[in-house]
Design a protein around this motif. Structure first.
Motif, PDB file in Angstrom:
ATOM      1  N   THR B  23     -65.344  47.501   8.759  1.00 42.26           N
ATOM      2  CA  THR B  23     -66.250  47.742   7.638  1.00 42.26           C
ATOM      3  C   THR B  23     -65.730  47.144   6.330  1.00 42.26           C
ATOM      4  O   THR B  23     -66.403  47.224   5.308  1.00 42.26           O
ATOM      5  CB  THR B  23     -66.442  49.258   7.400  1.00 42.26           C
ATOM      6  OG1 THR B  23     -65.189  49.818   7.005  1.00 42.26           O
ATOM      7  CG2 THR B  23     -66.930  49.959   8.650  1.00 42.26           C
ATOM      8  N   PHE B  24     -64.561  46.552   6.373  1.00 40.22           N
ATOM      9  CA  PHE B  24     -63.968  46.059   5.118  1.00 40.22           C
ATOM     10  C   PHE B  24     -64.783  44.953   4.453  1.00 40.22           C
ATOM     11  O   PHE B  24     -65.029  45.017   3.241  1.00 40.22           O
ATOM     12  CB  PHE B  24     -62.521  45.600   5.350  1.00 40.22           C
ATOM     13  CG  PHE B  24     -61.530  46.726   5.212  1.00 40.22           C
ATOM     14  CD1 PHE B  24     -61.851  48.010   5.609  1.00 40.22           C
ATOM     15  CD2 PHE B  24     -60.267  46.485   4.673  1.00 40.22           C
ATOM     16  CE1 PHE B  24     -60.941  49.051   5.492  1.00 40.22           C
ATOM     17  CE2 PHE B  24     -59.354  47.523   4.541  1.00 40.22           C
ATOM     18  CZ  PHE B  24     -59.683  48.801   4.954  1.00 40.22           C
ATOM     19  N   PRO B  25     -65.192  43.921   5.208  1.00 36.27           N
ATOM     20  CA  PRO B  25     -65.943  42.850   4.530  1.00 36.27           C
ATOM     21  C   PRO B  25     -67.194  43.399   3.861  1.00 36.27           C
ATOM     22  O   PRO B  25     -67.526  43.024   2.734  1.00 36.27           O
ATOM     23  CB  PRO B  25     -66.308  41.890   5.668  1.00 36.27           C
ATOM     24  CG  PRO B  25     -65.358  42.197   6.755  1.00 36.27           C
ATOM     25  CD  PRO B  25     -65.024  43.640   6.641  1.00 36.27           C
ATOM     26  N   ASN B  26     -67.865  44.305   4.559  1.00 38.78           N
ATOM     27  CA  ASN B  26     -69.068  44.913   4.003  1.00 38.78           C
ATOM     28  C   ASN B  26     -68.782  45.626   2.691  1.00 38.78           C
ATOM     29  O   ASN B  26     -69.427  45.377   1.666  1.00 38.78           O
ATOM     30  CB  ASN B  26     -69.614  45.904   5.045  1.00 38.78           C
ATOM     31  CG  ASN B  26     -70.842  46.605   4.541  1.00 38.78           C
ATOM     32  OD1 ASN B  26     -70.739  47.592   3.820  1.00 38.78           O
ATOM     33  ND2 ASN B  26     -72.014  46.085   4.895  1.00 38.78           N
ATOM     34  N   GLN B  27     -67.770  46.486   2.697  1.00 39.68           N
ATOM     35  CA  GLN B  27     -67.445  47.249   1.474  1.00 39.68           C
ATOM     36  C   GLN B  27     -67.018  46.333   0.348  1.00 39.68           C
ATOM     37  O   GLN B  27     -67.415  46.521  -0.803  1.00 39.68           O
ATOM     38  CB  GLN B  27     -66.310  48.231   1.772  1.00 39.68           C
ATOM     39  CG  GLN B  27     -66.706  49.335   2.697  1.00 39.68           C
ATOM     40  CD  GLN B  27     -65.646  50.412   2.667  1.00 39.68           C
ATOM     41  OE1 GLN B  27     -65.417  51.021   1.645  1.00 39.68           O
ATOM     42  NE2 GLN B  27     -65.000  50.629   3.792  1.00 39.68           N
ATOM     43  N   ILE B  28     -66.182  45.352   0.702  1.00 35.44           N
ATOM     44  CA  ILE B  28     -65.681  44.470  -0.350  1.00 35.44           C
ATOM     45  C   ILE B  28     -66.837  43.676  -0.952  1.00 35.44           C
ATOM     46  O   ILE B  28     -66.938  43.535  -2.178  1.00 35.44           O
ATOM     47  CB  ILE B  28     -64.582  43.545   0.221  1.00 35.44           C
ATOM     48  CG1 ILE B  28     -63.358  44.393   0.557  1.00 35.44           C
ATOM     49  CG2 ILE B  28     -64.219  42.461  -0.782  1.00 35.44           C
ATOM     50  CD1 ILE B  28     -62.313  43.654   1.360  1.00 35.44           C
ATOM     51  N   PHE B  29     -67.720  43.194  -0.082  1.00 37.24           N
ATOM     52  CA  PHE B  29     -68.872  42.437  -0.579  1.00 37.24           C
ATOM     53  C   PHE B  29     -69.686  43.278  -1.565  1.00 37.24           C
ATOM     54  O   PHE B  29     -69.976  42.857  -2.683  1.00 37.24           O
ATOM     55  CB  PHE B  29     -69.746  41.982   0.595  1.00 37.24           C
ATOM     56  CG  PHE B  29     -71.075  41.443   0.157  1.00 37.24           C
ATOM     57  CD1 PHE B  29     -71.158  40.227  -0.512  1.00 37.24           C
ATOM     58  CD2 PHE B  29     -72.245  42.151   0.398  1.00 37.24           C
ATOM     59  CE1 PHE B  29     -72.384  39.726  -0.923  1.00 37.24           C
ATOM     60  CE2 PHE B  29     -73.472  41.655  -0.017  1.00 37.24           C
ATOM     61  CZ  PHE B  29     -73.549  40.443  -0.680  1.00 37.24           C
ATOM     62  N   TRP B  30     -70.061  44.485  -1.120  1.00 34.29           N
ATOM     63  CA  TRP B  30     -70.914  45.305  -1.994  1.00 34.29           C
ATOM     64  C   TRP B  30     -70.168  45.764  -3.240  1.00 34.29           C
ATOM     65  O   TRP B  30     -70.770  45.903  -4.311  1.00 34.29           O
ATOM     66  CB  TRP B  30     -71.471  46.498  -1.213  1.00 34.29           C
ATOM     67  CG  TRP B  30     -72.530  46.077  -0.235  1.00 34.29           C
ATOM     68  CD1 TRP B  30     -72.437  46.100   1.122  1.00 34.29           C
ATOM     69  CD2 TRP B  30     -73.807  45.525  -0.542  1.00 34.29           C
ATOM     70  NE1 TRP B  30     -73.580  45.603   1.681  1.00 34.29           N
ATOM     71  CE2 TRP B  30     -74.451  45.239   0.680  1.00 34.29           C
ATOM     72  CE3 TRP B  30     -74.479  45.235  -1.731  1.00 34.29           C
ATOM     73  CZ2 TRP B  30     -75.721  44.688   0.756  1.00 34.29           C
ATOM     74  CZ3 TRP B  30     -75.751  44.695  -1.659  1.00 34.29           C
ATOM     75  CH2 TRP B  30     -76.366  44.421  -0.422  1.00 34.29           C
ATOM     76  N   LEU B  31     -68.859  45.978  -3.126  1.00 29.82           N
ATOM     77  CA  LEU B  31     -68.071  46.344  -4.302  1.00 29.82           C
ATOM     78  C   LEU B  31     -68.108  45.225  -5.332  1.00 29.82           C
ATOM     79  O   LEU B  31     -68.336  45.461  -6.531  1.00 29.82           O
ATOM     80  CB  LEU B  31     -66.624  46.638  -3.915  1.00 29.82           C
ATOM     81  CG  LEU B  31     -65.696  46.856  -5.120  1.00 29.82           C
ATOM     82  CD1 LEU B  31     -66.072  48.130  -5.853  1.00 29.82           C
ATOM     83  CD2 LEU B  31     -64.240  46.914  -4.692  1.00 29.82           C
TER      84      LEU B  31
END
Lengths: 251, 176
Positions: B23-31
């Protein structure tokens, strides 16, 4: 939770479930662009920030309304913090620091709402923030001071014999900064929410007589309300300290 | 809490969801998206607005303080002017009183001198009148003495009717 009575056990407490990232619109796979509950709560964070800082200040009043004065107090607080710690030169970076502060503050506070998702309890989020601070501060240090930025690690006030040892310690502590910076925030958020959830599980298991767990939840919630603000403050003040190191590396 | 009843998407969290690297890429993108949005909103709208409000406020407070300072200075000047006017009026009144006193003194002196002169004239006149009266009385005395002497002499010894001798003798006696 306990009312589900899985496998006959009264204690089915899953304090970590609240941190699970789920796609908003169903489906299993989470690719980098999938809107998730994290996306939702970051969006709510943005809306809350806009509500306070844009909608709240729409009157531009000399004698401020309540929301406007809250916005002004936060502005003045962060502005003074940047000025005190990073000096006049640091004020150029005030919008960035303010962005970090207000985002973390609102994400933390919104995370305290029941059923909400705390974006800042994830190491991916806090780590990104911390690495962003670390990288930009390091680049800024070299751009502003050139090679003399390295004198940050060479403590000229120490005896010559000690300096290499201190330099190694300083370098290690410098590179540990993003780790401590991010884990402090993420860990605090996660721990507090998990503790509340554990007590909530107890309360569910005890049913109507759950006086002690509910009092405990109230106490921890009160504590968390403090922690939430303090961690946003700590993250920001450390950012200012690092920025100050980059701007004035000579001790 | 309610989420776990779905069960389909996620079982109960295995270990820490924070360490689920998928889930890291997703969170980083939205962050990153969120931070950029927040930054742009703050930098374009919120911060300049708050800064200008704060600047306006401190300017208007400063202006009010300056105005108050001006008013205070004016009030002090007015008080000073008032005190000065009062002192002037007092000294003027004193002058007027002094002048009046001098005038009155002068008039009084003149009047006294005039009265003295009049008195002197009157007394001189009176003295003269008294002197006249005395003279005429003296004259009358002589006449009466002569006449009485002549009558007496004629009565005692009518032969010796020398009017001139009697007159001389009377004149000698009256003189003594």
């Amino acid at each position: 939770m306990a009312t589900e009575a899985e496998g006959g056990s009264g204690f089915n407490i899953h304090p970590m479930d609240q941190f699970v990232i789920k796609p908003l619109f169903g489906g299993e796979h989470i690719s980098w662009y999938t809107p998730t509950n994290a996306t939702l709560w970051m969006g709510i964070t943005i809306l809350a920030i806009v509500a306070l800082l844009v909608w709240g200040t729409r009157g531009r009043a000399i004698v401020p309304s309540r929301t406007q004065s809250v916005a002004e107090v936060i502005y003045g607080f962060v502005y003074k913090m940047v000025e005190d710690i990073a000096g006049k030169e640091g004020l150029k970076y005030f919008p960035y620091i303010f962005t970090v502060f207000i985002f973390i503050l609102f994400a933390n506070v919104l995370g305290l709402l029941p059923m909400s998702f705390t974006t800042t309890s994830h190491i991916a989020v806090t780590g990104t923030l911390a690495i962003a601070v670390f990288v930009s501060v390091t680049i800024l240090g070299f751009v502003k001071n050139g090679v003399s930025f390295l004198s940050l690690f060479w403590i000229s006030s120490a005896p010559l014999a000690l300096r290499p040892i201190l330099a190694i310690i300083e370098i290690i502590s410098y590179f540990v900064r993003p780790v401590s910076h991010s884990i402090r925030l993420g860990g605090n958020m996660m721990a507090g929410h998990a503790v509340i959830k554990v007590f909530a599980g107890f309360a569910g298991a005890l049913g109507l007589g759950a006086v002690a767990p509910i009092i405990a939840i109230m106490a921890v919630y009160g504590l968390e309300s403090l922690v939430v603000v303090i961690q946003a403050y700590v993250f920001t003040i450390l950012t200012c300290v690092y920025l100050n190191d980059a701007l004035h590396p000579h001790h | 809490m309610a989420s776990e009843t779905h069960g389909a998407v996620t079982e109960h969290a295995q270990g820490m969801p924070q360490l689920d690297f998928s889930t890291f890429p997703n969170q980083i993108f939205w962050l990153v998206v969120s931070l950029v949005v927040v930054y742009l909103i703050l930098q374009r709208v919120a911060l300049p607005r708050i800064a200008s409000v704060l600047a306006d406020r401190s300017a208007s407070i400063q202006r009010d303080l300056d105005k108050a300072e001006d008013y205070k200075r004016n009030a002090e000047a007015a008080e000073e002017a008032y005190n000065k006017a009062l002192a002037d009026a007092r000294s003027e009144a004193q002058d007027i009183v002094n002048a009046a006193r001098v005038d009155i003194q002068k008039d009084l002196d003149i009047a006294i001198a005039k009265a003295d002169a009049e008195i002197a004239a009157k007394s001189a006149e009176s003295e003269k009148a008294i002197a006249d009266i005395r003279d005429s009385a003296m004259k009358s005395v002589k006449v009466v003495a002569n006449a009485v002497a002549v009558d007496i002499v004629e009565a005692i010894m009518p032969s010796a009717g020398d009017a001139k001798a009697i007159k001389d003798a009377v004149a000698v006696r009256v003189k003594e």
